[in-house]
Design a protein around this motif. Structure first.
Motif, PDB file in Angstrom:
ATOM      1  N   ARG A  41      18.081 -37.927 -11.102  1.00  0.00           N
ATOM      2  CA  ARG A  41      18.864 -37.386 -10.986  1.00  0.00           C
ATOM      3  C   ARG A  41      19.366 -37.009 -12.854  1.00  0.00           C
ATOM      4  NH1 ARG A  41      20.204 -40.078  -7.033  1.00  0.00           N
ATOM      5  NH2 ARG A  41      20.882 -42.658  -7.638  1.00  0.00           N
ATOM      6  N   ARG A  42      19.178 -37.953 -13.413  1.00  0.00           N
ATOM      7  CA  ARG A  42      19.367 -38.192 -14.867  1.00  0.00           C
ATOM      8  C   ARG A  42      18.657 -36.919 -15.739  1.00  0.00           C
ATOM      9  NH1 ARG A  42      19.345 -43.624 -14.594  1.00  0.00           N
ATOM     10  NH2 ARG A  42      17.554 -43.677 -14.932  1.00  0.00           N
ATOM     11  N   ALA A  43      17.441 -37.030 -14.848  1.00  0.00           N
ATOM     12  CA  ALA A  43      16.813 -36.156 -15.306  1.00  0.00           C
ATOM     13  C   ALA A  43      17.167 -34.366 -15.475  1.00  0.00           C
ATOM     14  CB  ALA A  43      15.406 -35.879 -15.710  1.00  0.00           C
ATOM     15  N   ASP A  44      17.780 -34.602 -14.109  1.00  0.00           N
ATOM     16  CA  ASP A  44      18.048 -32.839 -13.608  1.00  0.00           C
ATOM     17  C   ASP A  44      19.730 -32.422 -14.426  1.00  0.00           C
ATOM     18  OD1 ASP A  44      18.215 -31.076 -11.851  1.00  0.00           O
ATOM     19  OD2 ASP A  44      19.979 -31.954 -11.015  1.00  0.00           O
ATOM     20  N   ALA A  45      20.520 -34.105 -14.512  1.00  0.00           N
ATOM     21  CA  ALA A  45      21.399 -33.719 -16.197  1.00  0.00           C
ATOM     22  C   ALA A  45      21.401 -33.384 -17.395  1.00  0.00           C
ATOM     23  CB  ALA A  45      21.936 -34.934 -16.175  1.00  0.00           C
ATOM     24  N   ARG A  46      19.913 -33.994 -17.543  1.00  0.00           N
ATOM     25  CA  ARG A  46      19.384 -32.996 -19.010  1.00  0.00           C
ATOM     26  C   ARG A  46      18.891 -31.977 -18.793  1.00  0.00           C
ATOM     27  NH1 ARG A  46      16.805 -37.968 -19.143  1.00  0.00           N
ATOM     28  NH2 ARG A  46      15.120 -37.174 -18.471  1.00  0.00           N
ATOM     29  N   LEU A  47      18.521 -31.245 -17.863  1.00  0.00           N
ATOM     30  CA  LEU A  47      18.167 -29.936 -17.477  1.00  0.00           C
ATOM     31  C   LEU A  47      19.604 -29.003 -18.081  1.00  0.00           C
ATOM     32  CD1 LEU A  47      15.332 -27.983 -16.203  1.00  0.00           C
ATOM     33  CD2 LEU A  47      16.899 -28.231 -14.840  1.00  0.00           C
ATOM     34  N   ASN A  48      20.624 -29.105 -16.800  1.00  0.00           N
ATOM     35  CA  ASN A  48      21.265 -28.518 -16.818  1.00  0.00           C
ATOM     36  C   ASN A  48      22.352 -28.333 -17.965  1.00  0.00           C
ATOM     37  OD1 ASN A  48      20.702 -28.294 -13.771  1.00  0.00           O
ATOM     38  ND2 ASN A  48      21.982 -30.170 -13.061  1.00  0.00           N
ATOM     39  N   THR A  50      20.551 -28.883 -21.039  1.00  0.00           N
ATOM     40  CA  THR A  50      19.686 -27.791 -21.743  1.00  0.00           C
ATOM     41  C   THR A  50      20.266 -26.669 -20.844  1.00  0.00           C
ATOM     42  OG1 THR A  50      18.537 -29.434 -21.890  1.00  0.00           O
ATOM     43  CG2 THR A  50      17.561 -27.622 -22.774  1.00  0.00           C
ATOM     44  N   TYR A  51      19.764 -26.155 -20.423  1.00  0.00           N
ATOM     45  CA  TYR A  51      20.157 -24.979 -19.199  1.00  0.00           C
ATOM     46  C   TYR A  51      21.286 -24.129 -19.732  1.00  0.00           C
ATOM     47  CZ  TYR A  51      20.781 -20.895 -16.137  1.00  0.00           C
ATOM     48  OH  TYR A  51      20.394 -19.851 -15.723  1.00  0.00           O
ATOM     49  N   ARG A  52      22.196 -24.722 -19.458  1.00  0.00           N
ATOM     50  CA  ARG A  52      23.662 -24.306 -20.110  1.00  0.00           C
ATOM     51  C   ARG A  52      23.769 -23.460 -21.826  1.00  0.00           C
ATOM     52  NH1 ARG A  52      25.524 -28.363 -16.282  1.00  0.00           N
ATOM     53  NH2 ARG A  52      25.881 -29.687 -18.144  1.00  0.00           N
ATOM     54  N   ALA A  53      23.890 -25.285 -22.611  1.00  0.00           N
ATOM     55  CA  ALA A  53      22.900 -24.797 -24.010  1.00  0.00           C
ATOM     56  C   ALA A  53      22.083 -23.206 -24.181  1.00  0.00           C
ATOM     57  CB  ALA A  53      22.909 -26.033 -24.651  1.00  0.00           C
ATOM     58  N   TRP A 111      10.883 -27.545 -22.241  1.00  0.00           N
ATOM     59  CA  TRP A 111      10.469 -25.390 -22.070  1.00  0.00           C
ATOM     60  C   TRP A 111      11.612 -24.633 -22.293  1.00  0.00           C
ATOM     61  CZ3 TRP A 111      11.976 -21.116 -19.441  1.00  0.00           C
ATOM     62  CH2 TRP A 111      11.370 -20.109 -20.067  1.00  0.00           C
ATOM     63  N   LEU A 112      13.070 -25.409 -21.953  1.00  0.00           N
ATOM     64  CA  LEU A 112      13.938 -24.634 -21.664  1.00  0.00           C
ATOM     65  C   LEU A 112      14.359 -24.944 -23.421  1.00  0.00           C
ATOM     66  CD1 LEU A 112      15.957 -25.093 -18.698  1.00  0.00           C
ATOM     67  CD2 LEU A 112      15.770 -23.105 -19.497  1.00  0.00           C
TER      68      LEU A 112
END
Length: 116
Positions: A41-48, A50-53, A111-112
Protein backbone atom coordinates in the motif's frame (compact mmCIF):
# COMPACT_ATOMS: atom_id res chain seq x y z
CA UNK A 1 12.14 -19.86 5.60
CA UNK A 2 14.62 -19.26 2.79
CA UNK A 3 11.92 -17.62 0.66
CA UNK A 4 10.95 -15.29 3.48
CA UNK A 5 14.62 -14.45 4.01
CA UNK A 6 14.99 -13.56 0.33
CA UNK A 7 11.89 -11.37 0.46
CA UNK A 8 13.13 -9.57 3.54
CA UNK A 9 16.53 -8.91 1.93
CA UNK A 10 14.91 -6.53 -0.55
CA UNK A 11 12.52 -4.85 1.84
CA UNK A 12 11.82 -1.33 2.97
CA UNK A 13 12.73 -0.01 6.42
CA UNK A 14 9.02 0.04 7.35
CA UNK A 15 8.64 -3.58 6.30
CA UNK A 16 11.74 -4.53 8.26
CA UNK A 17 10.36 -2.85 11.39
CA UNK A 18 6.99 -4.53 10.97
CA UNK A 19 8.47 -7.98 10.39
CA UNK A 20 10.72 -7.59 13.43
CA UNK A 21 7.92 -6.73 15.83
CA UNK A 22 5.02 -8.49 17.49
CA UNK A 23 3.63 -11.68 16.05
CA UNK A 24 5.35 -11.12 12.71
CA UNK A 25 8.72 -11.45 14.46
CA UNK A 26 7.54 -14.83 15.76
CA UNK A 27 6.72 -15.98 12.22
CA UNK A 28 2.93 -15.78 12.47
CA UNK A 29 1.83 -15.77 8.85
CA UNK A 30 -1.23 -13.48 9.12
CA UNK A 31 0.89 -10.87 10.93
CA UNK A 32 3.65 -11.17 8.34
CA UNK A 33 1.07 -10.93 5.54
CA UNK A 34 -0.25 -7.71 7.11
CA UNK A 35 3.29 -6.30 7.01
CA UNK A 36 3.70 -7.16 3.32
CA UNK A 37 0.25 -5.76 2.54
CA UNK A 38 1.07 -2.48 4.26
CA UNK A 39 4.36 -2.29 2.37
CA UNK A 40 2.51 -2.71 -0.93
CA UNK A 41 0.00 0.00 0.00
CA UNK A 42 2.90 2.38 0.71
CA UNK A 43 4.50 1.52 -2.66
CA UNK A 44 1.17 2.04 -4.42
CA UNK A 45 0.74 5.45 -2.77
CA UNK A 46 4.24 6.47 -3.93
CA UNK A 47 3.42 5.27 -7.45
CA UNK A 48 0.19 7.26 -7.55
CA UNK A 49 1.89 10.43 -6.31
CA UNK A 50 4.69 10.03 -8.86
CA UNK A 51 2.18 9.34 -11.64
CA UNK A 52 0.19 12.49 -10.83
CA UNK A 53 3.34 14.61 -10.63
CA UNK A 54 4.58 13.20 -13.93
CA UNK A 55 1.24 13.90 -15.65
CA UNK A 56 1.28 17.52 -14.42
CA UNK A 57 4.64 18.26 -16.01
CA UNK A 58 3.79 16.76 -19.42
CA UNK A 59 2.14 18.40 -22.41
CA UNK A 60 -1.34 17.00 -23.25
CA UNK A 61 -0.15 14.66 -26.01
CA UNK A 62 2.41 13.07 -23.69
CA UNK A 63 -0.22 12.81 -20.94
CA UNK A 64 -2.39 10.68 -23.23
CA UNK A 65 0.57 8.45 -24.07
CA UNK A 66 1.40 8.02 -20.40
CA UNK A 67 -2.19 7.13 -19.51
CA UNK A 68 -2.21 4.46 -22.19
CA UNK A 69 1.21 3.14 -21.07
CA UNK A 70 0.06 3.03 -17.46
CA UNK A 71 -3.01 0.96 -18.35
CA UNK A 72 -0.79 -1.50 -20.18
CA UNK A 73 1.62 -1.64 -17.26
CA UNK A 74 -1.20 -2.53 -14.85
CA UNK A 75 -2.11 -5.53 -17.00
CA UNK A 76 1.58 -6.60 -17.20
CA UNK A 77 2.01 -6.18 -13.44
CA UNK A 78 -1.03 -8.30 -12.75
CA UNK A 79 0.24 -10.98 -15.14
CA UNK A 80 3.69 -10.90 -13.50
CA UNK A 81 2.19 -11.24 -10.01
CA UNK A 82 -0.70 -13.67 -10.23
CA UNK A 83 -2.34 -14.65 -6.98
CA UNK A 84 -1.85 -18.39 -6.75
CA UNK A 85 -4.86 -20.23 -5.36
CA UNK A 86 -6.09 -23.78 -5.18
CA UNK A 87 -4.86 -27.08 -3.87
CA UNK A 88 -1.23 -27.22 -2.89
CA UNK A 89 -0.74 -23.47 -2.57
CA UNK A 90 0.86 -22.77 0.76
CA UNK A 91 0.51 -19.83 3.08
CA UNK A 92 3.74 -18.34 1.71
CA UNK A 93 1.62 -17.02 -1.17
CA UNK A 94 0.16 -14.52 1.32
CA UNK A 95 3.67 -13.02 1.43
CA UNK A 96 4.83 -13.65 -2.13
CA UNK A 97 1.92 -11.91 -3.85
CA UNK A 98 2.16 -8.51 -2.14
CA UNK A 99 5.97 -8.70 -2.29
CA UNK A 100 5.76 -9.17 -6.06
CA UNK A 101 3.28 -6.29 -6.39
CA UNK A 102 5.57 -4.07 -4.34
CA UNK A 103 8.63 -4.96 -6.41
CA UNK A 104 6.85 -4.27 -9.71
CA UNK A 105 5.31 -1.07 -8.35
CA UNK A 106 8.66 0.24 -7.11
CA UNK A 107 10.18 -0.41 -10.54
CA UNK A 108 7.32 1.43 -12.22
CA UNK A 109 7.63 4.37 -9.82
CA UNK A 110 11.30 4.74 -10.75
CA UNK A 111 10.37 4.56 -14.45
CA UNK A 112 7.65 7.19 -14.03
CA UNK A 113 10.05 9.54 -12.28
CA UNK A 114 12.26 9.46 -15.40
CA UNK A 115 9.42 9.62 -17.97
CA UNK A 116 9.68 12.56 -20.36
Amino acid sequence: MLIVTLLIAASSPQLDRCLNSGEAARGVTPAMAACFGADYRRADARLNATYRATLRRLPPARQAALRQAQRGWIARRDAACPLQTGDGVGTIERLNHPACLTRETDRRTAWLARFR
